[in-house]
Design an enzyme around this catalytic site. Structure first.
Site, PDB file in Angstrom:
ATOM      1  CE  LYS A 237      -3.795  -2.331   2.385  1.00  0.00           C
ATOM      2  NZ  LYS A 237      -4.613  -2.411   3.615  1.00  0.00           N
TER       3      LYS A 237
ATOM      4  CG  HIS B   4      -0.672   6.900   3.522  1.00  0.00           C
ATOM      5  ND1 HIS B   4      -0.924   7.340   4.790  1.00  0.00           N
ATOM      6  CD2 HIS B   4      -1.053   5.600   3.495  1.00  0.00           C
ATOM      7  CE1 HIS B   4      -1.457   6.368   5.507  1.00  0.00           C
ATOM      8  NE2 HIS B   4      -1.537   5.299   4.753  1.00  0.00           N
TER       9      HIS B   4
ATOM     10  CG  HIS C  87       2.788   5.193   6.633  1.00  0.00           C
ATOM     11  ND1 HIS C  87       2.172   5.019   5.426  1.00  0.00           N
ATOM     12  CD2 HIS C  87       2.529   4.072   7.349  1.00  0.00           C
ATOM     13  CE1 HIS C  87       1.576   3.842   5.401  1.00  0.00           C
ATOM     14  NE2 HIS C  87       1.772   3.249   6.557  1.00  0.00           N
TER      15      HIS C  87
END
Length: 581
Positions: free
Chosen positions: A141, A144, A147
């Site tokens: 994933k 982004h 994080h």
């Protein structure tokens, strides 16, 4: 620092109230520099209630003031404590101001980068073993904006514990296992490009992940292929394992590059994949202990309720007996305790995972692990509004690039910008500080909306203002063309602005202590911002150039102490101070 004075005050209160001195020391505060006309130190009302000096209902009943006044009358002041007065805030103490000035400036010169860390306030928990798990992106994933919060909050917690003398292990626990990885593998077979993977692995894997999810909505066979790939991976099929190893290695290499820009490093890159085998041991252990129950659907669950009602439970296996995320988390926690024997372990993960960690910690407790109460979930809120001019930010690197680009634009347009050899590097450092400061302004549990314009302002409570203040103090030292003296005559620093600035410097350790006990970076950020505002006020009125030599040296020492303190405060927030901008 204020330790000597805190202890002297605590000794007087101990005799008057018959309370052990060690209980009182951490309760005594350096007064707010702008509201400290009645004394440099304060013992507030609430801590007096907490330690039993005042009854719990004394504020509501209106008896607190009389009780505090009686206690104050029983205090026999001795040097360096000159006076004690009671007021609505608590008990305020005036001390030998000249001695306070000499002590604080001397302590800064002596401790330098350690200033604020060596204090009586931190004596109890030094030398602990602390594990911090943070950042933890999922390879399948996007890396982004969410994080970013985990990364910088976790980095702060690790840095603070390390700075205060604890042994810290920094772990990045990657999401590198599970059916979603099978989906990514199938997607790469359908949409992948070797060239794009080599050029920008994180970006390309994200693009593949988006495309395969869209395709899977219309083609159920893609999900079947993903499950089959993951089954092969769990059985260590060489082809599947080779692709997984490649994706993981390229991703870690790219993550490391981005972390380097943020000044973040880890002691260990771990991941769910390390515990796929050991999770089966966890399942066996649960079964043997009689904790594992099977539902009608065939899933394995553990009843975590106090009354065996299944009102609170954790699902630990799928119907086919394979492990789940929580099972691997249990295995990871057990492994970490076996390896590190930690005194505390922090999981820095957003608040949406609160139920997961409640289940994890309770399951560990049910399994008989007495150290389960050493595990803590550091919850944080969501951030909205991180957009570039091109629209929504998806990847973390977009945020860093945008911060640098906008800061460079601002620097080039500002009339006060100094000539520098590395404007891009400075813009990156200041831009990242701006992002960190906006993140740290409020409670970490709170959601907040990010605003680029507000974050990058050079005035007001921003990271840019902190950097500007530090650079300005560096410039003052360079342009003075004087050596910073080791000491000065305290009578030369009696102006209101000098005393307020010095008192703020004296209280640095209590801001660090509050941040440490609450795991809240906002306390150090707020302290740094107030320090910077006091520096600005002092800089306007306390001239170094053109003053008599002894006055100039005294002021230079004061500004030097402010710069050291600000740099230390920024370092604890994982900010890199610049000396020119």
């Amino acid at each position: 620092m204020a330790c000597h004075f805190r202890r002297a005050i605590a000794g007087l209160i101990s005799k008057a109230a018959r309370i052990h001195e060690e209980k009182i020391v951490p309760l005594i505060q350096v007064s707010n520099p702008k509201t400290s006309s009645e004394g440099e130190f304060l013992l507030p009302i609430k801590p007096l209630i907490d330690i039993g000096v005042l009854p719990p209902d004394s504020v509501e009943s209106g008896t607190a003031q009389d009780t505090i006044a009686n206690l104050t009358n029983r205090i026999s002041c001795q040097h360096p404590v000159l006076k004690a007065v009671s007021n609505k805030h608590g008990i305020q103490f005036s001390v030998d101001r000249a001695l306070l000035i000499k002590s604080v400036l001397s302590k800064v010169q002596e401790d330098r980068e350690q200033y604020g860390r060596r204090s009586d306030l931190f004596g109890v928990r030094k030398g602990e073993k602390v594990v911090v798990e943070y950042s933890s992106p999922n390879i399948a994933k996007p890396f982004h904006a969410g994080h970013l919060r985990s990364t910088i909050i976790g980095n702060f917690i690790a840095k603070l514990h390390h700075a205060l003398g604890n042994k810290v292990v920094r772990i990045n626990y990657l999401g590198d296992w599970g059916v979603q990885f099978g989906l990514l593998a199938v997607g790469f077979q359908l949409f992948g490009s070797e060239e794009a993977l080599q050029t920008n692995p994180i970006q390309h894997l994200f693009e593949v992940y988006v495309k395969v999810n869209q395709a899977a909505e219309e083609n159920e066979d893609i999900h079947r292929q993903a499950r089959e790939f993951f089954r092969l991976l769990e059985h260590r099929d060489p082809t599947a394992l080779a692709l997984w190893t490649r994706f993981r290695g390229l991703s870690i290499e790219e993550y490391s590059r981005i972390y380097k820009r943020l000044g973040v490093q880890f002691d260990e890159y771990s991941g769910e994949s390390m515990y796929s085998d050991r999770s089966q041991q966890v399942i066996s252990q649960l079964r043997e202990a009689g904790l594992l129950q099977t539902t009608e659907r065939g899933t394995g669950v553990v009843d975590l309720s106090e009354d065996n009602s299944m009102s609170f439970y954790s699902t630990v296996t799928r119907s086919d007996g394979t492990s789940l995320y929580i099972t691997r988390d249990i295995a990871a926690a057990v492994d970490r305790y076996e390896r590190f024997k930690f005194d505390r372990m922090y999981y820095v993960v957003d608040k949406s995972q609160e139920d997961h960690f409640r289940q994890l910690f309770k399951t560990l407790e049910k399994m008989g692990y007495t150290w389960a109460d050493r595990c803590h979930h550091v919850k944080f809120g969501r951030v909205q509004g991180m957009k570039t001019r091109r629209g929504e930010v998806v990847l973390l690197e977009d945020i860093l690039n945008e911060a640098q680009r906008q800061m460079l634009d601002n620097m080039q347009q500002a009339a006060t910008t100094k000539h520098m050899d590395n404007p891009e590097e400075v813009a990156e450092t200041v831009g990242i500080t701006a992002v960190q400061a906006q993140d740290f302004r409020g409670k970490i549990l709170s959601d907040y909306k990010f605003d680029w314009n507000r974050a990058l302002q050079s005035k007001g409570d921003t990271g840019v203002f902190l950097q500007y203040t530090h650079a300005r103090l560096c410039s003052l030292e360079r342009e003075s063309r004087m050596l910073v003296p080791d000491s000065c005559d305290p009578n030369l620093l009696q102006e209101r602005q000098a005393l307020q600035l010095l008192q703020q410097i004296a209280g640095f350790d209590q801001a660090v202590h509050k941040a440490w006990t609450e795991l809240e970076p906002r306390h150090i950020l707020s302290y740094n911002l107030q320090l910077s505002h006091l520096v600005a006020a002092a800089h306007r009125s306390l001239k170094v150039k053109g003053s008599p030599k002894d006055v100039a040296e005294a002021r230079l020492l004061l500004f030097h102490a402010a710069r050291v303190t600000l740099a230390n405060g920024m370092a604890l927030l994982c900010m890199t101070p610049v000396d020119r901008m």
